[in-house]
Design a protein around this motif. Structure first.
Motif: not given
Length: 352
Positions: A250-264
């Motif tokens: 759950d740290h910022s160099f790992g999975d969280p980089q891919a968990e949400r997209r910006v979209g617009r």
């Protein structure tokens, strides 16, 4: 062996030499899409657990997270090459102290060659006023980048490119979550953080997914790693050499980089993305962290949660009791750990 994985690991192990202007950044809340939109190569600055941190200690003091002290040392000694500027986010106290140190060094030691520093102050309170504040700060950053680059920002294209990288990285993360895992935690760090120009990084991730049938299977006790950031693979390698496989974090160099997209492709969507980014130890309540850990452990089919708190980074340890209570798997706290090291005594004790 996958050639794409080998290329990503090589790019992770050595710094990139960009073909154009580069801006370094520190902190999880820097909107890198804006750096790309302005035509800059974004370099996330990292430390060196085995290096001499004396210059960073001198300016930041030994009470600050040693990762920040090491990054400052490397910046002062020219380890990152020529950087146009350094952008810092207010994702934690150590990042803020790092920014103040850079600003003062430019003021009192102009001959030291310290790049100009810029602070992106993104907050995470769940209020409309916070959202308005963040929109103004990100808008100011966009305007500053346009002035630095001397050209309009192509934000829609940049957001689309970074979202594609997130989509591919999410698919790579599924390889690690497979049973048995097809990537180790250290290999995933390399895939996620390889220092490559964005188009090349996207291409390498596509190749890795296309070559997934060449990846071996990794067996061992499946670990979800929570807590402090890991800007190098040292701790991962120590834990995995002990017979474990890190299948999520759950740290910022790992999975969280891919968990949400910006979209617009606009500043409003970009602001919302960074305002609502994941529950890291420095910007979420213990209850939010516990809920996230429980969900992530199930998704990764982890058999153990390891909470890692580095010396000088106390926040992750505060969440551990709530995390342990929310889980249906064992949990171990590795507290007050030296930068880049993991004392596995508590982990081995839990296994006996």
């Amino acid at each position: 062996m996958s050639p794409a994985l080998a290329a990503l690991e090589a790019a992770y192990a050595r710094p990139c030499v960009p073909g154009g202007p580069a801006i370094g950044y520190v902190g999880a809340d820097v909107p890198v899409e804006l750096l790309t939109a302005a035509g800059f190569h974004a370099v996330r600055l990292t430390g060196d657990p085995g290096g001499d941190a004396a210059p960073g200690d001198r300016y930041l003091g030994r009470g600050v997270d040693p990762m920040a002290r090491s990054i400052l040392t490397r910046l002062l000694t020219g380890a990152f090459g020529e950087l146009e500027r350094v952008v810092v986010s207010h994702d934690c106290e150590a990042s803020l102290r790092f920014f103040y140190a850079l600003r003062e060094l430019r003021r009192i030691e102009p001959g030291a060659g310290v790049p100009e520093a810029y602070l992106v102050d993104v907050l995470h309170l769940p209020h409309r006023t916070t959202a308005r504040y963040n929109r103004r700060r990100i808008g100011e950053f966009a305007a500053r980048l346009a002035a630095w680059s001397g050209r309009p920002l192509d934000l829609p294209a940049a957001i689309e490119a970074h979202d594609e990288r997130r989509r591919l990285l999410a698919a790579v993360a599924e390889l690690r979550r497979a049973v048995p895992a097809r990537l180790t935690g250290a290999q995933f760090l390399a895939a996620a953080n390889a220092d490559l120009p964005l188009p090349e990084h996207v291409a390498r991730l596509r190749e890795l997914l296309a070559q997934s049938d060449r990846l071996p299977s990794w067996r061992g006790r499946r670990v979800f790693l929570s807590g402090s950031d890991h800007d190098t693979p040292h701790v991962y390698e120590t834990i995995e050499a002990d017979g474990h496989v890190i299948v999520g974090e759950d740290h910022s160099f790992g999975d969280p980089q891919a968990e949400r997209r910006v979209g617009r492709g606009d500043l409003d969507a970009l602001t919302e993305h960074y305002h609502e980014s994941g529950p890291t130890a420095h910007r979420a309540t213990a209850a939010e962290r516990a809920r996230h850990a429980a969900t992530a452990v199930r998704r990764c089919r982890a058999e153990l949660l390891v909470a890692y708190a580095r010396t000088g980074d106390d926040a992750p340890a505060w969440d551990f009791a709530a995390q342990r209570a929310a889980l249906d798997v064992p949990a171990v706290l590795l507290d007050r750990q030296d930068y880049g090291r993991a004392d596995l005594a508590a982990l081995r004790k839990e296994e006996t």
